[in-house]
Design an enzyme around this catalytic site. Structure first.
Site, short mmCIF file in Angstrom:
data_model
loop_
_atom_site.label_atom_id
_atom_site.label_comp_id
_atom_site.label_asym_id
_atom_site.label_seq_id
_atom_site.Cartn_x
_atom_site.Cartn_y
_atom_site.Cartn_z
N SER A 186 -20.67 40.17 23.21
CA SER A 186 -21.07 40.94 24.39
C SER A 186 -21.46 42.35 23.99
O SER A 186 -20.65 43.11 23.44
CB SER A 186 -19.92 41.00 25.39
OG SER A 186 -20.23 41.97 26.39
N HIS A 191 -24.63 38.15 24.57
CA HIS A 191 -24.15 38.15 25.96
C HIS A 191 -24.43 39.52 26.58
O HIS A 191 -24.00 40.56 26.05
CB HIS A 191 -22.64 37.87 25.94
CG HIS A 191 -22.00 37.73 27.28
ND1 HIS A 191 -21.98 36.55 28.00
CD2 HIS A 191 -21.33 38.63 28.05
CE1 HIS A 191 -21.32 36.72 29.13
NE2 HIS A 191 -20.91 37.99 29.19
N ASP A 200 -24.06 41.80 29.93
CA ASP A 200 -23.33 41.94 31.19
C ASP A 200 -24.08 42.86 32.14
O ASP A 200 -24.15 44.07 31.92
CB ASP A 200 -21.93 42.51 30.91
CG ASP A 200 -21.05 41.51 30.19
OD1 ASP A 200 -20.83 40.42 30.73
OD2 ASP A 200 -20.59 41.82 29.06
N MET A 241 -24.11 44.63 35.60
CA MET A 241 -23.15 45.04 36.64
C MET A 241 -23.82 46.05 37.56
O MET A 241 -24.58 46.91 37.09
CB MET A 241 -21.92 45.69 36.00
CG MET A 241 -21.21 44.82 34.97
SD MET A 241 -19.69 45.61 34.42
CE MET A 241 -19.24 44.55 33.05
N HIS A 243 -25.08 37.50 32.03
CA HIS A 243 -23.95 37.30 32.93
C HIS A 243 -24.10 38.30 34.07
O HIS A 243 -23.88 39.50 33.88
CB HIS A 243 -22.64 37.53 32.13
CG HIS A 243 -21.41 37.46 32.95
ND1 HIS A 243 -20.19 37.93 32.49
CD2 HIS A 243 -21.17 36.99 34.21
CE1 HIS A 243 -19.28 37.75 33.41
NE2 HIS A 243 -19.84 37.19 34.47
N MET A 301 -23.03 40.12 37.10
CA MET A 301 -21.91 40.52 37.96
C MET A 301 -22.50 41.45 39.02
O MET A 301 -22.30 42.67 39.00
CB MET A 301 -20.83 41.22 37.12
CG MET A 301 -20.02 40.24 36.29
SD MET A 301 -19.19 41.02 34.91
CE MET A 301 -20.54 41.05 33.74
N MET A 346 -13.75 33.10 33.84
CA MET A 346 -13.40 34.47 33.44
C MET A 346 -11.92 34.53 33.06
O MET A 346 -11.06 34.07 33.81
CB MET A 346 -13.66 35.45 34.59
CG MET A 346 -15.12 35.68 34.94
SD MET A 346 -16.12 36.33 33.59
CE MET A 346 -15.29 37.87 33.19
N ASP A 349 -14.69 34.27 28.91
CA ASP A 349 -15.18 35.65 28.77
C ASP A 349 -14.09 36.61 29.22
O ASP A 349 -13.65 36.54 30.38
CB ASP A 349 -16.44 35.81 29.63
CG ASP A 349 -17.04 37.20 29.56
OD1 ASP A 349 -16.61 38.01 28.74
OD2 ASP A 349 -17.97 37.46 30.36
N GLY A 350 -13.66 37.49 28.30
CA GLY A 350 -12.68 38.50 28.64
C GLY A 350 -11.44 38.39 27.77
O GLY A 350 -10.71 37.39 27.84
#
Ligand code: DX5
Ligand code: ZN
Length: 225
Positions: free
Chosen positions: A8, A32, A34, A36, A65, A67, A136, A174-175
């Site tokens: 990520s 990856h 993210d 947001m 991804h 969000m 997640m 993920d996380g």
């Protein structure tokens, strides 16, 4: 199940994204990204223009991804831009079937993400519409959070549902995925591993990817479901 590692870039240097992508090229399966929007999660990162620029600089397939509060409106655009995988959140989508089909129609793999408190069982009927399920393992919004062990039973249940439907769907976690936690994820049945801090927080990101892959491959023969 083939193990895949998706570093990520949330934990990378945003002022040098092309260089940061290059550090894992040829080693990582995915990059990856993210996205947001300060609405679905309390953080703001980047959007389509940055993804478009990134796509021009890397040969690693991009795993977006999203969000964001309105994935129905924005997700197809990421697929049209050339992201190889686009994941929307079940909690945010108002027309998940339409949006997942639009992602596929634009030539990308369609992913569905579930927050830690979202049960997987309610989404069984959606499995034919997706190529990847993202469970997640932290509350979405920030990198470097502590892995939530309480999500592991859901990863196992998700693997069971996927096998019941033919086993074609990838299961991403993920996380908080790191050398300490990746084996537990693989044991529970995950096969695609996102890692931010564990890769870009390391001195040698490519080496970190190789080490994570070796740990997952050692463990990940799949659960006995
Ligand atoms: C969190 C993001 C993750 C994040 C993971 O909301 O979806 O992709 O980058 O970071 P680590 O691996 O540091 O927990
Ligand atoms: Zn993510």
């Amino acid at each position: 199940m083939a193990v895949q590692i998706s570093p990520s870039i949330l934990s990378a240097d945003f002022a040098r994204l092309a260089d940061e992508a290059a550090r894992v090229e040829g080693v990582a399966d995915w990059l990856h990204v993210d996205v947001m929007d300060y609405h679905f999660v309390p953080n703001l990162t980047l959007g389509l223009p940055v993804v478009e620029s990134l796509l021009k600089t890397t040969t690693t397939p991009v795993d977006c991804h999203l969000m964001i509060a309105d994935p129905d409106r924005w997700a197809p655009g990421y697929a049209e831009a050339g992201a190889a995988s686009v994941t929307i959140h079940a909690e945010a989508a108002k027309a998940a079937v339409r949006t997942l089909r639009a992602i596929r129609a634009a030539g990308a793999r369609a992913g569905l993400a579930l927050n830690p408190a979202t049960a997987v069982e309610g989404y069984e009927d959606l499995l034919p519409e997706i190529d990847m399920l993202l469970v997640m393992t932290v509350e979405p919004g920030f990198g470097g959070q502590r892995f939530l062990d309480m999500v592991l039973p859901k990863v196992s249940r998700a693997r069971g549902l996927i096998e019941k439907h033919g086993g074609e769907i990838w299961l991403q976690v993920d996380g908080g995925v790191s050398a300490e936690t990746i084996e537990r994820c693989a044991e529970a049945g995950a096969d695609v591993f996102v890692a931010g801090n564990a890769v870009y927080g390391a001195d040698d990101p490519a080496k970190a990817v190789r080490e994570l892959r070796a740990l997952a491959e050692r463990t990940g023969s799949g659960p006995s479901v």
